[in-house]
Design an enzyme around this catalytic site. Sequence first.
Site, PDB file in Angstrom:
ATOM      1  CE  LYS A  60      -6.231  -9.228  -2.893  1.00  0.00           C
ATOM      2  NZ  LYS A  60      -6.130  -8.141  -3.845  1.00  0.00           N
TER       3      LYS A  60
ATOM      4  CG  ASP B  18       0.872  -5.927  -4.158  1.00  0.00           C
ATOM      5  OD1 ASP B  18       0.521  -4.781  -4.529  1.00  0.00           O
ATOM      6  OD2 ASP B  18       0.181  -6.638  -3.409  1.00  0.00           O
TER       7      ASP B  18
END
Length: 338
Positions: free
Chosen positions: A46, A157
């Site tokens: 992305k 993350d």
Amino acid sequence: MNKVHVDESEPAGGEDMPFEVRDVKLRKDRWVTDYYTINQLLGKGKFGEVKQCKERRTGRQLAAKFIDVNGPQDRKDIENEVEIMKLLQHPRLLQLYDAFENRSTVCIVTELISGGELFERVINDDFILTEKACIMFMRQICEGVAFMHNQRVLHLDMKPENILCLTREGNRIKIIDFGLARKYSPKEDLRVLFGTPEFVAPEVVNFDPISPATDMWSVGVICYVLLSGLSPFMGETEQETLSNVTTATWDFNAEEFESISNEAKDFISKLLVKDPRKRMSSTDCLEHQWLRRSVKRESHLPERSLSKKRLRKFVYRRKWQKAINAMLALRRMGVTLS
């Protein structure tokens, strides 16, 4: 086909860094193609895309990550990523080599990692997955996280996709993707509302203050999945998953855990604790008797290979989710798919 047996002695620490320490600054006066030959595409996401590149002066093979910049916040986030990567000079962490920016794109040049995702390597038919192998991988993950936390950096993350193998044959891993990482001060009331539902800690979901313990929860989930192929908090919907995380309800009841040592279960049990103050730190993990087995040579763990059936399903589901999310992102951007 030859089966790959893990050599636990390989990543014993102290191995060389991929290149000399560099003081990287975002270059605005030149562009990446002035110094590097850009080669084949390695991957898309992305954020943009990653391509293999070669430095003309040295012939060194590297990776160039091209990130689209859509406004001041994007640029600020990328500058933060570069500043954080400069602090993270450690063999277990992806190393920054160079960085360039122009009006619409930033290019971050890093070391080239060719081994692919750890979980994809492990599910290959030629890899024998044992508890010893899991110890060796988890020890390296904790070494990387410990260095980050010593530098007052939170990754935020931690998930299987962000743990890669350095090469296709070796057993060394690298933690990647510091796009969501944050500098941390114990005096600061830092809260975030992002992450991957299956791996995110309860304090993130509840928008409570975060700390190094937030990464350690994710390490516990990664370990649980690696040993069993099961995702401890996965629900039928994203909302159900987040609800399972906030209540911190999980167990070892699945048959996959029948062949797992009590020390491994103890390791996970001390990470998947709702109260962040009661979780093991990365340093505690490295001193835990389970991970110490890879240092002490008198390991009595059974050599039996673990079933990879569930782990394969987990990896394929995550890939499918990633593809769906990418498609939805394109649709939101108004890109029509033929």
